[in-house]
Write a protein that holds these residues in place. Sequence first.
Motif, short mmCIF file in Angstrom:
data_model
loop_
_atom_site.label_atom_id
_atom_site.label_comp_id
_atom_site.label_asym_id
_atom_site.label_seq_id
_atom_site.Cartn_x
_atom_site.Cartn_y
_atom_site.Cartn_z
N ARG A 15 0.85 -1.21 0.00
CA ARG A 15 0.00 0.00 0.00
C ARG A 15 0.88 1.26 0.00
N VAL A 16 0.74 2.06 -1.03
CA VAL A 16 1.56 3.27 -1.16
C VAL A 16 0.64 4.49 -1.30
N VAL A 17 0.95 5.53 -0.54
CA VAL A 17 0.24 6.80 -0.70
C VAL A 17 1.22 7.82 -1.25
N VAL A 18 0.79 8.52 -2.28
CA VAL A 18 1.61 9.60 -2.84
C VAL A 18 0.92 10.91 -2.48
N LEU A 19 1.67 11.83 -1.90
CA LEU A 19 1.12 13.15 -1.56
C LEU A 19 1.62 14.17 -2.59
N THR A 34 0.06 -2.83 -4.77
CA THR A 34 -1.24 -3.20 -5.37
C THR A 34 -2.32 -2.18 -5.04
N ASP A 35 -2.07 -1.37 -4.01
CA ASP A 35 -3.06 -0.36 -3.62
C ASP A 35 -2.32 0.99 -3.59
N VAL A 36 -2.47 1.75 -4.67
CA VAL A 36 -1.74 3.02 -4.77
C VAL A 36 -2.75 4.16 -4.86
N LYS A 37 -2.56 5.12 -3.98
CA LYS A 37 -3.48 6.27 -3.97
C LYS A 37 -2.67 7.56 -4.05
N CYS A 72 -1.34 2.95 5.01
CA CYS A 72 -0.41 2.57 3.95
C CYS A 72 0.90 2.08 4.56
N ASP A 73 1.78 1.58 3.69
CA ASP A 73 3.08 1.08 4.17
C ASP A 73 4.23 2.01 3.77
N LEU A 74 3.96 2.88 2.79
CA LEU A 74 4.99 3.81 2.33
C LEU A 74 4.32 5.11 1.90
N VAL A 75 4.92 6.23 2.27
CA VAL A 75 4.42 7.54 1.83
C VAL A 75 5.48 8.17 0.94
N LEU A 76 5.06 8.60 -0.23
CA LEU A 76 5.99 9.31 -1.13
C LEU A 76 5.52 10.76 -1.20
N VAL A 77 6.40 11.67 -0.83
CA VAL A 77 6.03 13.09 -0.79
C VAL A 77 6.52 13.77 -2.07
N ALA A 78 5.56 14.25 -2.85
CA ALA A 78 5.90 14.89 -4.13
C ALA A 78 5.19 16.23 -4.20
N ILE A 79 5.58 17.14 -3.30
CA ILE A 79 4.86 18.42 -3.20
C ILE A 79 5.72 19.59 -3.68
N GLY A 80 6.77 19.29 -4.41
CA GLY A 80 7.58 20.38 -4.96
C GLY A 80 9.05 20.18 -4.63
#
Length: 595
Positions: free
Chosen positions: A240-244, A263-266, A340-348
Amino acid sequence: MKKTDVNTYQHYLKVVDCQQACPAHTPVPEYIRLITQQRYSDAYMLNWQSNVFPGILGRVCDRPCEPACRRTRVEDKAVAICRLKRVTADYKEDITERLPKAPKRQNGKRIALVGAGPASLTVARDLLPLGYQIDMFERDAKAGGMMRSQIPQFRLPHDVLDEELNYILDMGVNGYFNHPIDSLENLLNKNYDAVFIGTGAPKGRHLPLPGYDDCQLDIKIGIDWLSGVSFEHISEAPKRVVVLGGGNTAMDCCRTAKRLGATDVKVLVRSSFEAMKASPWEKEDAMAEEIAIMPNHSPLEYKRNDDGSIQIAFEKVISSYDKSNNRTLTPTGEIVKVDCDLVLVAIGQDTSFPWIERDIGLKFNDWSQPILNKLTLQSTLPQVFFGGDSAFGPENIITAVAHGHKAAISIDLFCHGKQPENRPDSDFNLISQKMGMHEWRYDNQIEHHQRLAVPHIDWQQASQQLATEVELGFDEQLALQEAQRCLNCDIQTVFTESKCIECSACEDICPLDCINFIDDIHKSGDANTLLAGKLRVEKATPEQDYFISDKLHTGHIMVKDEDLCVHCGLCAERCPTGAWDMQKLILSNIEATIK
Ligand code: SF4
Ligand code: SF4
């Protein structure tokens, strides 16, 4: 009224909306015509001269040209300018013999380039044929900068990247890879004639919400994570990955995570879906790969769950915009929690210059950006120039190329003891396209074809393979059909007052009603105000100028709305005296534009 000054190239360039909008001023309609003649290598070289990376940009350009495309005057969608650029790269022959060579005898000037991204590579390409010694210093193991580290291979395969980078590197760049520069002062002490800094915006922004300390092991900066994948330090993602974030980096993160096993990406983003910074086609592709995009979610806090996973709390918001497009987020009070299991921060991301000493004469502004002359990209240390994202903050590849061209001109002038502000002149030429009474050297039939979609591999297969390119590109037949949608906006309507007998034949035949013969207006002031209500069609946008003629024999003037014209040539065909002619605009030495 004041006659329009047509003695400058700016009037004519403005009419070629796509070329004007491209920061490097790529001659789009000319390369599209070459595609229709299957002259792919010629079309590629024409691109290469201005935008340097046709195969790369034909896949991943931000496409500032397309929203400007005049085709949208007659249909919903612009010509697929970007993907036609890729066609020139896909179908060209071996062009290596056509590339310029560095002369055997150098000119004795040594230039240091810091960074090996698109801006530095453009400077190298422009200066090597002039005999400069080019030393390129790069912290990564290979050239390419963010094109390699931040754009995943399923959008930009490494063989495409390497081919175009090698065209430049093989011209004779002295490349020092795995070689970060940690002191500008030390570099300057090596007595280079000039230094170009193209180090990009390498510092991804953190999002230190409450609970961050407990969770930080599983919260990664998006661009660093993508770089780890590109250089094969990271090969899998948890379930489970969340992208911000809502830009193209966020789209690259979520699609990459899927390919590495998630498999679960938001993707959760504060803004509305429409206002997300990601290109519309990137959002479409992510959703086609079954990635959930959840707009209007403002992150509040992180929490470590008992099972070791992370929970992020969001508040739903409503985004609204005022007249100046300033955004206000209104909280709704509704809380949404996502595990989620991993957070990816893509805010700039931001520029970073810890290696530039602050006491050597190179001045920075309050935002820690170097103070630069916008015309020359020269810093307050005269021998140091900047370009790409490092100059004014994150932009895109084609802007970095434009900066590279500009800086190369400045460095060449500087190294020859001239003022970089004294730029070489641009020039233009107009060549008649008439071949007979009713024949033109260009195809002026306007067919009503909708924009063609670019074929891609099966989405299911796509989201499982990291290195397989998703888009297949146009085949030759599709490319030909799409190319025929171009309106040839560089074929200009040129009007000669002395030949006009004011028969109004052109006014009658013009399908867009853009030609008007009206009484002269004996007032000075803004043309839009003076002409309001006097023309057959009201001006749609202020973006294009009116073409206002000199006074004609009867005292009338001819006013043409350049915004409406589709370059069909009917006015010139119908005109009994040849007062109208369709003439191709050829520009030379045209300087890249920095907005
Ligand atoms: S129709 Fe062709 S020349 Fe005109 S703006 Fe679009 S791509 Fe450029
Ligand atoms: S080329 Fe002439 S006839 Fe055709 S749209 Fe333009 S002004 Fe009208």
